[in-house]
Design a protein around this motif. Sequence first.
Motif, PDB file in Angstrom:
ATOM      1  N   VAL A  57       0.583  -0.987  -0.405  1.00  0.00           N
ATOM      2  CA  VAL A  57      -0.406  -0.127   0.030  1.00  0.00           C
ATOM      3  C   VAL A  57       1.128   1.590  -0.077  1.00  0.00           C
ATOM      4  O   VAL A  57       0.120   1.958  -0.782  1.00  0.00           O
ATOM      5  N   GLN A  58       1.886   1.095   1.029  1.00  0.00           N
ATOM      6  CA  GLN A  58       2.864   2.228   1.158  1.00  0.00           C
ATOM      7  C   GLN A  58       3.604   2.662  -0.063  1.00  0.00           C
ATOM      8  O   GLN A  58       3.547   3.714  -1.308  1.00  0.00           O
ATOM      9  N   ARG A  59       4.224   1.239  -1.268  1.00  0.00           N
ATOM     10  CA  ARG A  59       4.953   1.545  -2.283  1.00  0.00           C
ATOM     11  C   ARG A  59       4.233   2.336  -2.991  1.00  0.00           C
ATOM     12  O   ARG A  59       4.117   3.206  -4.401  1.00  0.00           O
ATOM     13  N   GLN A  60       2.623   1.324  -3.452  1.00  0.00           N
ATOM     14  CA  GLN A  60       1.071   2.695  -4.751  1.00  0.00           C
ATOM     15  C   GLN A  60       0.805   3.625  -4.198  1.00  0.00           C
ATOM     16  O   GLN A  60       1.466   4.034  -5.169  1.00  0.00           O
ATOM     17  N   PHE A  61       1.464   4.310  -2.610  1.00  0.00           N
ATOM     18  CA  PHE A  61       0.560   5.817  -2.379  1.00  0.00           C
ATOM     19  C   PHE A  61       2.185   6.632  -2.856  1.00  0.00           C
ATOM     20  O   PHE A  61       1.856   7.539  -3.594  1.00  0.00           O
ATOM     21  N   THR A  62       3.595   5.564  -2.909  1.00  0.00           N
ATOM     22  CA  THR A  62       4.632   6.863  -3.402  1.00  0.00           C
ATOM     23  C   THR A  62       4.278   7.188  -4.825  1.00  0.00           C
ATOM     24  O   THR A  62       4.873   8.126  -5.124  1.00  0.00           O
ATOM     25  N   ALA A  63       3.897   5.684  -5.249  1.00  0.00           N
ATOM     26  CA  ALA A  63       4.490   5.973  -7.091  1.00  0.00           C
ATOM     27  C   ALA A  63       3.320   6.755  -7.763  1.00  0.00           C
ATOM     28  O   ALA A  63       3.271   7.066  -8.696  1.00  0.00           O
ATOM     29  N   ASN A  64       1.967   6.443  -6.921  1.00  0.00           N
ATOM     30  CA  ASN A  64       0.989   7.120  -7.336  1.00  0.00           C
ATOM     31  C   ASN A  64       1.037   8.900  -7.138  1.00  0.00           C
ATOM     32  O   ASN A  64       1.011   9.838  -8.266  1.00  0.00           O
ATOM     33  N   ALA A  65       1.454   9.176  -5.826  1.00  0.00           N
ATOM     34  CA  ALA A  65       1.653  10.729  -5.357  1.00  0.00           C
ATOM     35  C   ALA A  65       2.982  10.912  -6.407  1.00  0.00           C
ATOM     36  O   ALA A  65       3.007  11.799  -6.757  1.00  0.00           O
ATOM     37  N   ALA A  66       4.202  10.376  -6.899  1.00  0.00           N
ATOM     38  CA  ALA A  66       5.293  10.898  -8.058  1.00  0.00           C
ATOM     39  C   ALA A  66       4.640  10.767  -8.743  1.00  0.00           C
ATOM     40  O   ALA A  66       4.601  11.609  -9.554  1.00  0.00           O
ATOM     41  N   HIS A  67       3.763  10.319  -9.598  1.00  0.00           N
ATOM     42  CA  HIS A  67       3.135  10.260 -11.053  1.00  0.00           C
ATOM     43  C   HIS A  67       2.348  11.596 -11.087  1.00  0.00           C
ATOM     44  O   HIS A  67       2.751  12.237 -11.633  1.00  0.00           O
ATOM     45  N   GLU A  68       0.875  11.572  -9.703  1.00  0.00           N
ATOM     46  CA  GLU A  68       0.816  12.447 -10.114  1.00  0.00           C
ATOM     47  C   GLU A  68       1.319  14.553  -9.639  1.00  0.00           C
ATOM     48  O   GLU A  68       1.428  15.505 -10.421  1.00  0.00           O
ATOM     49  N   LEU A  69       2.466  14.313  -9.170  1.00  0.00           N
ATOM     50  CA  LEU A  69       3.476  15.434  -9.049  1.00  0.00           C
ATOM     51  C   LEU A  69       3.557  15.570 -10.275  1.00  0.00           C
ATOM     52  O   LEU A  69       4.691  16.990 -10.548  1.00  0.00           O
ATOM     53  N   ARG A  70       4.748  14.410 -10.579  1.00  0.00           N
ATOM     54  CA  ARG A  70       5.400  14.633 -12.246  1.00  0.00           C
ATOM     55  C   ARG A  70       4.074  15.927 -13.169  1.00  0.00           C
ATOM     56  O   ARG A  70       5.600  16.217 -13.977  1.00  0.00           O
ATOM     57  N   THR A  71       3.040  15.410 -13.933  1.00  0.00           N
ATOM     58  CA  THR A  71       2.791  15.821 -14.683  1.00  0.00           C
ATOM     59  C   THR A  71       2.796  17.127 -14.434  1.00  0.00           C
ATOM     60  O   THR A  71       3.210  18.451 -15.556  1.00  0.00           O
ATOM     61  N   PRO A  72       2.271  18.206 -13.384  1.00  0.00           N
ATOM     62  CA  PRO A  72       1.985  20.038 -13.051  1.00  0.00           C
ATOM     63  C   PRO A  72       3.646  20.489 -13.105  1.00  0.00           C
ATOM     64  O   PRO A  72       4.265  21.527 -13.757  1.00  0.00           O
ATOM     65  N   LEU A  73       4.436  18.963 -13.212  1.00  0.00           N
ATOM     66  CA  LEU A  73       5.980  19.554 -12.725  1.00  0.00           C
ATOM     67  C   LEU A  73       6.535  19.625 -14.194  1.00  0.00           C
ATOM     68  O   LEU A  73       7.147  20.835 -14.766  1.00  0.00           O
ATOM     69  N   THR A  74       6.631  18.864 -14.482  1.00  0.00           N
ATOM     70  CA  THR A  74       6.617  18.926 -15.861  1.00  0.00           C
ATOM     71  C   THR A  74       6.212  19.798 -16.976  1.00  0.00           C
ATOM     72  O   THR A  74       6.710  21.185 -17.971  1.00  0.00           O
ATOM     73  N   LEU A  75       4.685  20.380 -16.964  1.00  0.00           N
ATOM     74  CA  LEU A  75       4.231  22.114 -17.154  1.00  0.00           C
ATOM     75  C   LEU A  75       4.750  23.184 -16.665  1.00  0.00           C
ATOM     76  O   LEU A  75       4.997  23.781 -17.585  1.00  0.00           O
TER      77      LEU A  75
END
Length: 251
Positions: A34-52
């Motif tokens: 659950v923790q691993r999945q959370f970190t992966a999802n959070a990092a993916h979500e953060l990546r999009t606005p950051l790339t923009l």
Amino acid sequence: LSDSRMEENNVKELNQLSISYNRMLERLSDAFEVQRQFTANAAHELRTPLTLMQVQLDLYNSSGHPGNDEDTLQTIKMVTEQSDRLNKMVKTLLDMSELQTVGRDDKIMIAAVVEEVLVDLEPLAQEKNIRLIGKCGDITMMGSDILIYRLVYNLVENAIKYNHLGGQVTVTVCRKEKQVSLSVEDTGSGIPEELKERVFEPFFRVDKSRSRELGGVGLGLALVREIVRVHDGRIAIKSKPAGGTIFEVIL
Ligand code: ADP
């Protein structure tokens, strides 16, 4: 109780213990997942606005920013630096969450990996006039070549970053019985004895402002520790009496 009754009771108890132990392990592994999945999802979500944000900044920076005063340029420079840092953090968090799923059945020639890292980091070493030396035996091991590259890269990069001008970094690889020993030795500032365990904690830095100045985000050694763990290895830090640090990895 007769001997056979006692034995029967013991066996029952042992079975009970083994069932609860297995349940505990299952729960722990679910919690980790659950923790691993959370970190992966959070990092993916953060990546999009950051790339923009970074695309906009890159466009702006390459436009020659016409008509802007010194203050605005300073602000843009700071925002660019901070978004680079965030990007680095998000990338490393993603790498960490994906560690478990990376295949570890490559046949790795360690000398070639070390050579590649030393070539890639030569420009950084040159900035501080640091000599990079590789002493590697002809050794192969099974594992993930991407992850072992990353492990050596992070250790050598730190050995350069936290070294003195004109210093030296030596990477040694040799066989120790059935294991492989990889050590990265530097002539830098060293790590205080009481902080040797803590430097592997995510976001821990001995000197926060120095690390930030050098572009660090405090995740390099946390990733190294995880890579060592997924390869069933161990890592230790040794100090040198004359100053400097040795990271020794046994795989
Ligand atoms: P950072 O991004 O800050 O370099 P790391 O996780 O790679 O983060 O390292 C954590 C901290 O450990 C660093 O901030 C630094 O204080 C210390 N450190 C790591 N490697 C060395 C080294 N070779 N010599 C001295 N200090 C080191």
